[in-house]
Design an enzyme around this catalytic site. Structure first.
Site, PDB file in Angstrom:
ATOM      1  N   ASP A 238       0.809  -1.219   0.000  1.00 49.28           N
ATOM      2  CA  ASP A 238       0.000   0.000   0.000  1.00 49.28           C
ATOM      3  C   ASP A 238       0.844   1.272   0.000  1.00 49.28           C
ATOM      4  OD1 ASP A 238       0.854  -0.310   2.646  1.00 49.28           O
ATOM      5  OD2 ASP A 238      -1.156  -0.478   3.491  1.00 49.28           O
ATOM      6  N   GLY A 404      -4.209   8.930   4.724  1.00 53.42           N
ATOM      7  CA  GLY A 404      -5.235   9.379   5.663  1.00 53.42           C
ATOM      8  C   GLY A 404      -4.735  10.361   6.701  1.00 53.42           C
TER       9      GLY A 404
END
Length: 474
Positions: A238, A404
């Site tokens: 990721d 995030g």
């Protein structure tokens, strides 16, 4: 009509299905499904429930059919280092351990009996972390030899889920490098190292680059979700996908991929496997187009996530930032990279215990705890930034925070102040964007990585944070 691409982005704390498309030169994202994720404690073992995760993957795909937006392709990314072993029937014969499980304690020394730590780093360029795949596999060899003897195929988790979707086995390069078993010069497994460790070399499939087409969905899967599409390899680690989405066309920038972990580094065209880098605990993980993510793993938002859970999720992250700001003068700091924070029974009590051990004020309120965490993270970022500039001999004007954690304005400002550099925050969904970029590059809808990054810069808001001392001087 535009073509849709589906990114299934599964992190260690949550997963999401994001549809992406390109219209009028800009990328657009739409979240169609989200689900919770965490390791399960079964009799003291921290495990992943891969059956539940795959069911969630299918649930999100069904949502695409429900809303009538059928992707032309899809891809899955996850965190690194965790894996499954398949037997001759392509079944998983044992538990799928999570990287926070304690089974690898002391295993590093077993590996170093076979290959010295400095030599291992010189071969792989991967930093020492007790949960790396190499140590997990050595734990299997020592603790579960019967399982390892049955193993016929080794697959990292994204590759396993894509095998369940297509029936095709494929090992993706960027996540493969996180195992500490790949050669940064050949971009393939280091088979000599694998043999030296006594691992079955036949279970390792050749590493394939992002953009490789895996195949179409199996008939039974297509029938269940309501459509068929291609499955394409993204940069399935990721962080590798997130770094692809860094909105700097030339890639010459400091970045922090901020989420459960904070991965801080720069892109290099050659791995730095020097002794100096090893001593500073930097890693050289694979990136898109054979680039290297020269970075350091920092504990990241795991600490604040854990504290939030221990307060029964009574506070939003925005509220925690606000409470931390109110307690801004609280002086205590912790070493966020200390192993004591990896998987404590209580993060709140571990932070308090650390402060007691080091003779500091003990945080009592949730605001004081959040203040300690955020300030400690910012100071760690600043220290790491100085190490990167020293090791690379390059000065960087700004830090790009993606993922995030880029939404944590309080932490972004603390980072700008601690580092004395401008901080550019965003995009927040960097991993999903990078996942979709790899698919669009495969299809030809984006020309190259530089073109893709320019498109990201034009498509998503980026907030700029300037050090307070610069504001005062203006």
């Amino acid at each position: 009509m535009c073509s849709y691409y589906l990114a299934v982005d599964i992190g260690a704390s949550s997963g999401r299905h994001m549809l992406g498309c390109k219209k009028d030169g800009k990328l657009y994202l739409e979240e169609v499904y989200r689900f919770e994720n965490r390791m399960e404690n079964r009799d003291g073992r921290l495990l992943w429930d891969t059956k539940r995760l795959f069911a969630e993957i299918l649930n999100g795909m069904k949502k695409c059919a429900e809303i009538g937006k059928i992707p032309v392709s899809m891809s899955i990314d996850t965190w690194a280092v965790d894996y499954v072993l398949l037997d001759e029937s392509d079944e998983v014969p044992g538990d799928t351990y999570g990287y926070r499980d304690g089974r690898t304690r002391g295993i590093e020394e077993e590996v170093y009996r076979l290959i010295p730590e400095a030599e291992l780093y010189a071969r792989t360029g991967i930093q020492r972390q007790s949960f790396n795949t190499i140590y997990q596999l050595m734990a299997d060899r020592l603790q579960r030899p019967e399982l390892l003897s049955k193993a016929r195929t080794f697959l990292m988790l994204p590759d396993y889920f894509q095998f369940l979707l297509t029936g095709k086995k494929c090992s993706e390069y960027t996540n493969g490098t996180s195992t500490q078993l790949a050669d940064p010069r050949t971009f393939q497994w280091d088979m000599e190292l694998i043999r030296l460790l006594g691992l079955p070399e036949e279970m390792f499939l050749p590493l394939q680059m992002p953009g490789t087409e895996v195949g179409m969905l199996k008939e039974c899967v297509a029938k269940e979700v309501g459509f068929n599409c291609k499955v394409v390899l993204c940069a399935s680690h990721d962080t590798a996908s997130a770094v692809m989405a860094m909105p700097a066309a030339d890639g010459k920038a400091l970045y922090i991929s901020s989420g459960t972990w904070s991965l801080m580094g720069v892109e290099l065209t050659e791995a730095d496997c020097s002794e100096e880098s090893r001593r500073a605990n930097f890693t050289n993980e694979g990136g898109y187009e054979h680039r290297f993510r020269y970075l350091k793993n920092i504990m990241g938002l795991w600490m604040i996530q854990s504290v939030r859970h221990e307060y029964e999720d009574a506070y939003s992250f925005a509220e925690l930032c606000s409470l931390a700001e109110q307690a801004d003068n609280f002086p205590s700091r912790v070493d966020v990279s200390d192993d004591c924070f990896l998987a404590p029974e209580s993060m709140t009590e571990e932070i308090r215990s650390y402060c007691r051990r080091t003779g500091q004020l003990v945080p009592e309120t949730v605001g004081e705890l959040a203040c300690v965490i955020y300030h400690s993270l910012a100071e760690c970022y600043a220290k790491t930034e100085r190490e990167i500039e020293r090791n690379t001999g390059t000065h960087y004007d700004a830090i790009h925070i993606i993922g995030g954690g880029s939404n944590a304005a309080y932490l972004n400002q603390l980072t700008a102040d601690a580092a004395g550099k401008k901080v550019c925050a965003g995009p927040g969904e960097a991993t999903a964007i990078g996942n979709i970029m790899a698919q669009m590059l495969h299809s030809g809808e984006l020309k190259n990585l530089s073109d893709a990054r320019k498109c990201v810069f034009a498509s998503f808001d980026v907030r700029v944070f300037v050090p307070e001392k610069e504001k005062a001087a203006q």
